[in-house]
Design an enzyme around this catalytic site. Structure first.
Site, PDB file in Angstrom:
ATOM      1  N   HIS A  53       0.832  -1.217   0.000  1.00  0.00           N
ATOM      2  CA  HIS A  53       0.000   0.000   0.000  1.00  0.00           C
ATOM      3  C   HIS A  53       0.869   1.271   0.000  1.00  0.00           C
ATOM      4  O   HIS A  53       0.531   2.266   0.638  1.00  0.00           O
ATOM      5  CB  HIS A  53      -0.938   0.036   1.214  1.00  0.00           C
ATOM      6  CG  HIS A  53      -1.929  -1.095   1.237  1.00  0.00           C
ATOM      7  ND1 HIS A  53      -3.190  -0.989   0.716  1.00  0.00           N
ATOM      8  CD2 HIS A  53      -1.836  -2.358   1.720  1.00  0.00           C
ATOM      9  CE1 HIS A  53      -3.846  -2.140   0.883  1.00  0.00           C
ATOM     10  NE2 HIS A  53      -3.039  -2.984   1.482  1.00  0.00           N
TER      11      HIS A  53
ATOM     12  N   HIS B 180      -3.814   1.174  11.698  1.00  0.00           N
ATOM     13  CA  HIS B 180      -3.529  -0.072  12.390  1.00  0.00           C
ATOM     14  C   HIS B 180      -4.844  -0.724  12.834  1.00  0.00           C
ATOM     15  O   HIS B 180      -5.584  -0.119  13.627  1.00  0.00           O
ATOM     16  CB  HIS B 180      -2.664   0.265  13.621  1.00  0.00           C
ATOM     17  CG  HIS B 180      -2.304  -0.911  14.455  1.00  0.00           C
ATOM     18  ND1 HIS B 180      -2.461  -2.214  14.056  1.00  0.00           N
ATOM     19  CD2 HIS B 180      -1.768  -0.990  15.694  1.00  0.00           C
ATOM     20  CE1 HIS B 180      -2.049  -3.023  14.996  1.00  0.00           C
ATOM     21  NE2 HIS B 180      -1.636  -2.312  16.019  1.00  0.00           N
TER      22      HIS B 180
ATOM     23  N   TYR C 154       1.334  -4.171  12.148  1.00  0.00           N
ATOM     24  CA  TYR C 154       1.167  -2.751  11.841  1.00  0.00           C
ATOM     25  C   TYR C 154       1.973  -1.840  12.771  1.00  0.00           C
ATOM     26  O   TYR C 154       2.638  -0.906  12.310  1.00  0.00           O
ATOM     27  CB  TYR C 154      -0.321  -2.360  11.828  1.00  0.00           C
ATOM     28  CG  TYR C 154      -1.039  -2.901  10.604  1.00  0.00           C
ATOM     29  CD1 TYR C 154      -1.304  -4.263  10.486  1.00  0.00           C
ATOM     30  CD2 TYR C 154      -1.431  -2.084   9.564  1.00  0.00           C
ATOM     31  CE1 TYR C 154      -1.941  -4.775   9.377  1.00  0.00           C
ATOM     32  CE2 TYR C 154      -2.078  -2.583   8.446  1.00  0.00           C
ATOM     33  CZ  TYR C 154      -2.325  -3.939   8.355  1.00  0.00           C
ATOM     34  OH  TYR C 154      -2.944  -4.440   7.249  1.00  0.00           O
TER      35      TYR C 154
ATOM     36  N   ASN D 182     -10.143  -3.054   2.743  1.00  0.00           N
ATOM     37  CA  ASN D 182      -9.881  -3.039   1.301  1.00  0.00           C
ATOM     38  C   ASN D 182     -11.195  -2.846   0.553  1.00  0.00           C
ATOM     39  O   ASN D 182     -12.265  -2.870   1.158  1.00  0.00           O
ATOM     40  CB  ASN D 182      -9.271  -4.375   0.864  1.00  0.00           C
ATOM     41  CG  ASN D 182      -7.785  -4.485   1.209  1.00  0.00           C
ATOM     42  OD1 ASN D 182      -7.106  -3.479   1.406  1.00  0.00           O
ATOM     43  ND2 ASN D 182      -7.294  -5.705   1.289  1.00  0.00           N
TER      44      ASN D 182
HETATM   45 FE1  HDD Z   1      -2.323  -4.809   5.609  1.00  0.00          FE
HETATM   46  C1  HDD Z   1      -0.914  -1.739   5.200  1.00  0.00           C
HETATM   47  C2  HDD Z   1      -5.303  -3.605   4.465  1.00  0.00           C
HETATM   48  C3  HDD Z   1      -3.630  -8.003   5.657  1.00  0.00           C
HETATM   49  C4  HDD Z   1       0.463  -5.910   7.045  1.00  0.00           C
HETATM   50  N1  HDD Z   1      -2.973  -3.036   4.939  1.00  0.00           N
HETATM   51  C5  HDD Z   1      -2.244  -1.878   4.863  1.00  0.00           C
HETATM   52  C6  HDD Z   1      -3.055  -0.814   4.377  1.00  0.00           C
HETATM   53  C7  HDD Z   1      -4.287  -1.353   4.167  1.00  0.00           C
HETATM   54  C8  HDD Z   1      -4.231  -2.741   4.529  1.00  0.00           C
HETATM   55  C9  HDD Z   1      -5.503  -0.619   3.642  1.00  0.00           C
HETATM   56  C10 HDD Z   1      -2.612   0.602   4.126  1.00  0.00           C
HETATM   57  C11 HDD Z   1      -2.907   1.481   5.300  1.00  0.00           C
HETATM   58  C12 HDD Z   1      -2.541   2.894   4.974  1.00  0.00           C
HETATM   59  O1  HDD Z   1      -3.206   3.490   4.127  1.00  0.00           O
HETATM   60  O2  HDD Z   1      -1.570   3.383   5.548  1.00  0.00           O
HETATM   61  N2  HDD Z   1      -4.069  -5.651   5.081  1.00  0.00           N
HETATM   62  C13 HDD Z   1      -5.199  -4.967   4.748  1.00  0.00           C
HETATM   63  C14 HDD Z   1      -6.323  -5.887   4.710  1.00  0.00           C
HETATM   64  C15 HDD Z   1      -5.844  -7.119   5.033  1.00  0.00           C
HETATM   65  C16 HDD Z   1      -4.433  -6.976   5.282  1.00  0.00           C
HETATM   66  C17 HDD Z   1      -7.748  -5.492   4.394  1.00  0.00           C
HETATM   67  C18 HDD Z   1      -6.557  -8.427   5.147  1.00  0.00           C
HETATM   68  C19 HDD Z   1      -7.785  -8.536   5.543  1.00  0.00           C
HETATM   69  N3  HDD Z   1      -1.682  -6.632   6.197  1.00  0.00           N
HETATM   70  C20 HDD Z   1      -2.383  -7.805   6.177  1.00  0.00           C
HETATM   71  C21 HDD Z   1      -1.621  -8.831   6.842  1.00  0.00           C
HETATM   72  C22 HDD Z   1      -0.461  -8.249   7.259  1.00  0.00           C
HETATM   73  C23 HDD Z   1      -0.517  -6.870   6.842  1.00  0.00           C
HETATM   74  C24 HDD Z   1      -2.071 -10.274   7.023  1.00  0.00           C
HETATM   75  C25 HDD Z   1       0.688  -8.828   7.998  1.00  0.00           C
HETATM   76  C26 HDD Z   1       0.619  -9.795   8.843  1.00  0.00           C
HETATM   77  N4  HDD Z   1      -0.511  -3.990   5.954  1.00  0.00           N
HETATM   78  C27 HDD Z   1       0.473  -4.625   6.622  1.00  0.00           C
HETATM   79  C28 HDD Z   1       1.664  -3.716   6.914  1.00  0.00           C
HETATM   80  C29 HDD Z   1       1.186  -2.358   6.330  1.00  0.00           C
HETATM   81  C30 HDD Z   1      -0.159  -2.700   5.755  1.00  0.00           C
HETATM   82  C31 HDD Z   1       2.946  -4.275   6.447  1.00  0.00           C
HETATM   83  C32 HDD Z   1       2.153  -1.682   5.375  1.00  0.00           C
HETATM   84  C33 HDD Z   1       2.517  -0.382   6.019  1.00  0.00           C
HETATM   85  C34 HDD Z   1       1.583  -0.224   7.103  1.00  0.00           C
HETATM   86  O3  HDD Z   1       0.958  -1.401   7.330  1.00  0.00           O
HETATM   87  O4  HDD Z   1       1.370   0.796   7.730  1.00  0.00           O
HETATM   88  O5  HDD Z   1       1.914  -3.642   8.265  1.00  0.00           O
END
Ligand code: HDD
Length: 766
Positions: free
Chosen positions: A100, A364, A387, A173
């Site tokens: 993202h 988060h 997060y 999402n």
């Molecule tokens: Fe995630 C970012 C949505 C599963 C780890 N995720 C992130 C963002 C969104 C989502 C919208 C961007 C937030 C922003 O605008 O700053 N992610 C989801 C959805 C998931 C999902 C709807 C499943 C239902 N994500 C998911 C899993 C993991 C992560 C299973 C890790 C175990 N996601 C992250 C992250 C991010 C992230 C790596 C990237 C940077 C951040 O969080 O701030 O931690």
């Protein structure tokens, strides 16, 4: 000045000026001023009338020439102004989000329609008098920060509610299911999706071997594959996009009773997508297409709105479903638990500066408030770790102190120190319990308590049995699509797999898709040179919960009753007739965005001697940046248009992309020149027929016949008042029959696309 008017090749028109005036008016009226806005004001500076200083506040007299030993150098290290400027510049970038990375945000408010205290004690969901400030960040998943907006990808839909009980983040999402069931596989999923590590190709695409290799080895991805190969992953705009919390969460009331809940966002403008060829071309024509649309609509005071929906059910109901509600690869069909729309979010303020707000916002799913709790969904549980860890890495340990992340309620605890700490807390106590500060900050009996859930069983890595059904809901999704949408899933998958070099992986996709639909798998095999399946797979479809769910289909759900935010190109050349002004006014009155497109960037005179200022020159824009095209008449006006390939392409491409095309009087000659397949243009004849519509092409009756999906028309001059009334009538009542050209044109635009035209559109070279 609007963002668009600053772009090269984009001219400032009277319409744009009017839009920004509206925006200023709203601002002057104080619309959208929330506790968060007031808080952010403390950190916001403007440069008007100021003088240059260093970060240490020292006035600067010279900033364009560094200090040198003599005019011909060398440069001296004692030039602190040069050193500080350069050193700060060298550190301007922080790590982009690992997923993202490309996103765009805006401020707004959330207002609740009904009190949910029966289910939750969260004040944001119980007090209907509150206006809760929010910040939303929309994003793509795979691409880097500089990638294009309209790539095929899931969109993030993440909302931070600044409630008076702390921040609640709904990090969702635009698709309600996920690829995997357990967070431990997330790094593998993302590694497979991102550019391949040896050559860092391709950018922002799932169309490559490693992605399809991974997903064909994990059958639980099948349901999500159907969604991402559908048009949901090429949204028309952020304003035409759903949002989903994906996981099952809990609501907990004041008595400590819990219910399961699923969260949904529904765009007030309806859900709508691009078509693939259009999405690809927009990547070149305007890589910022989605962010520009959001920015401009807010600047214009046409605020994007989304309704928050909930599906609430108790544990006994959950246990009666044939699927497991803790499995993020499953939906709860609306037919089993209807969605209740309980509030509305309005985005009414653009950021003042992208980096401190949109880039530094730290979202988060673990940020929840009293009255909301998690479920045991293993994907959600893993996210709860990832997060905060990610924010520490991106922003440092004191990221919650950054202005955009600060809650609007008081914050007191015993956290201390860490890089770039801002708060200065008086006193010698930084522990709990304490007596030296009379126990403060004291525990709050009304504070957050985790809902108590009985836990039994053996420590294990095994998945629950219900997680093993991977196909029934994938079938439910596919079977709920229209024929057009089914064809798009086939086309999208065929496209992606043609980019996969491994024949073995291609074959695995065919075999996987056979679990969804035999015909789909067979056609896919034919398209990509794989072996078709021998026979349909036998799947127990009862696991889906229902046989069909029409709401899953975008085409079946689109409310065809608004043109708000739709962009209409009105092509003008010297001598154009008054129909252009009529249509311009009618589109604007219905909430659409009319733009004049001309050959040159100078005022264009009409047949009566007055002029319009073009918004775009045809060589600096493209049909893909509009939702509809209108060609006015005018004896001398149309001839030069028919001789300019850019205008011919504008019409032909709009036809190919199933958009409404309108033409009045001699304007039909441009349609004739574009040789639209299936469209016969009859000879000029001033008959009394008000208009002809066929397949989204509308014209004055005498000019067009058998035109699929368009409108061509003859517009009586001076008829605007009457037409305006008709336009609002046909939009208010989807069943109202248009009686004149303009209302037929507008009604056709409200349908968004003319899907019936698709077989013909394939024949057009554009
Ligand atoms: Fe995630 C970012 C949505 C599963 C780890 N995720 C992130 C963002 C969104 C989502 C919208 C961007 C937030 C922003 O605008 O700053 N992610 C989801 C959805 C998931 C999902 C709807 C499943 C239902 N994500 C998911 C899993 C993991 C992560 C299973 C890790 C175990 N996601 C992250 C992250 C991010 C992230 C790596 C990237 C940077 C951040 O969080 O701030 O931690």
């Amino acid at each position: 000045m609007s963002a668009e008017s600053q772009q090269p090749g984009v001219l400032r028109s009277a319409a744009n000026v009017a839009l920004s005036a509206t925006s200023n008016l709203k601002t002057a009226l104080g619309v959208g001023v929330t506790a968060k806005d007031t808080q952010l004001q403390q950190y916001t500076k403007t440069v008007d009338g100021t003088k240059l200083t260093t970060e240490a506040g020292v006035p600067i007299a010279e900033d364009n020439n560094s200090l040198k030993a003599g005019e011909r150098g060398p440069t001296l290290i004692e030039d602190f102004q040069f050193r500080d400027k350069m050193a700060h510049f060298d550190r301007e970038r922080i790590p982009e989000r690992v997923v993202h990375a490309r996103g765009f945000g805006a401020h707004g408010v959330f207002e609740l329609y009904e009190n949910l205290s029966q289910y939750t004690r969260a004040s944001v969901l119980t007090d209907t008098s509150k206006k809760t400030p929010v910040f939303v960040r929309f994003s793509t998943v795979a691409g880097f920060r500089g990638s294009a907006d309209t790539v095929r990808d899931v969109r993030g839909f993440a909302v931070k509610f600044y409630t008076d009980e702390g921040n609640w983040d709904l990090v969702g999402n635009n698709i309600p299911v996920f690829f995997i069931q357990d967070a431990v596989q997330f790094p593998d999923l993302v590694h497979s999706l991102k550019p391949e590590p040896h050559n860092e190709i391709p950018q922002a695409q799932s169309a490559h071997d490693t992605f399809w290799d991974f997903v064909t080895l994990i059958p639980e991805s099948t349901h999500m594959l159907m969604w991402i190969m559908s048009d949901r992953t090429i949204p028309r705009s952020f304003r035409n996009m759903n949002g989903f919390g994906v996981h099952t969460f809990r609501l907990v009331n004041a008595q400590g009773e819990a219910h399961f809940v699923k969260f949904h966002w529904r765009p007030v403008l309806g859900t709508a997508s691009l078509v693939w060829d259009e999405a690809v071309k927009i990547q070149g024509a305007d890589p910022d297409y989605h962010r520009r649309d959001l920015w401009m609509s807010i600047e214009a005071g046409d605020y994007p709105e989304y309704e928050l929906g909930v599906q609430i059910f108790d544990e006994a109901t959950a246990a009666s479903f044939p699927f497991d509600v803790l499995d993020s690869t499953k939906i709860v069909p609306e037919e089993l638990v209807p969605v209740r729309y309980i509030g509305k979010m309005t985005l009414n303020k653009n950021v003042d500066e992208f980096f401190p707000e949109t880039e530094q916002i730290a979202l988060h799913p673990g940020n929840i408030v009293p009255g909301i709790d998690f479920s045991e969904d293993p994907l959600l549980q893993g996210r709860l770790f990832s997060y905060t860890d990610s924010q520490f890495h991106r922003l440092g340990p004191n990221f919650q102190e950054l202005p955009i992340n600060r809650p609007v309620c008081p914050v007191f605890n015993n956290l201390r120190g860490g890089a770039s700490r801002l708060a200065i807390i008086k006193g010698r106590v930084s522990y709990q319990p304490n007596s030296l500060a009379s126990g403060c900050p004291a525990l709050n009996p009304q504070g957050y308590r985790h809902h108590t859930v009985p836990v039994v069983g053996t420590k294990t890595e095994k998945k629950p049995g219900g997680f093993a059904d991977h196909y029934s809901q994938a079938r439910l999704f596919y079977n709920s699509m229209t024929q057009t949408e089914k064809e798009h899933i086939l086309k999208a998958t065929s496209f992606e797999l043609q980019k996969c070099s491994s024949l073995e992986i291609r074959q695995r996709v065919v075999d996987q898709y056979n679990n969804v639909d035999f015909h789909l798998a067979s056609q896919l095999a034919e398209n990509i040179g794989a072996n078709p399946p021998a026979a349909p797979a036998q799947i127990d479809e009862r696991g889906a919960g229902v046989k069909e769910s029409p709401g899953l289909s975008v085409i079946r759900s689109l409310p065809a009753n608004t043109i708000r935010g739709r962009r209409v190109a009105i092509v003008v050349a010297p001598g154009f007739d008054s129909s252009a002004l009529t249509v311009h006014a009618a589109i604007a009155s219905a909430g659409g965005l009319p733009f004049y497109v001309a050959q040159k960037a100078k005022p264009v005179p009409d047949s009566q001697g007055s002029t319009v200022v073009p918004d775009f020159t045809v060589s600096a824009t493209r049909s893909v940046l509009f939702d509809a095209v209108f060609v006015p008449g005018g004896a001398q006006a149309v001839q030069p248009l028919t001789e300019d390939a850019d205008f011919v392409l504008l019409v032909a491409e709009a036809f190919k992309h199933l958009k409404t095309i309108g033409a009045a009087n001699e304007g039909v000659e441009l349609l004739r020149r574009a040789a639209l397949p299936g469209v016969t243009i009859a000879s000029l004849n001033d008959s009394a027929t008000p208009f002809v519509e066929s397949l989204g092409v509308v014209s004055t009756g005498s000019f067009a016949s058998a035109v699929p999906g368009g409108v061509v028309g003859k517009v009586a001059s001076g008829a605007l008042g009457g037409l305006e009334g008709l336009v609002s009538k046909v939009l208010a009542d989807p069943n109202a029959q248009p009686t004149g050209f303009v209302d037929a044109f507008v009604k056709s635009i409200a349908k968004h696309r003319c899907w019936e035209r698709e077989p013909l559109a394939k024949k057009i070279v554009a």
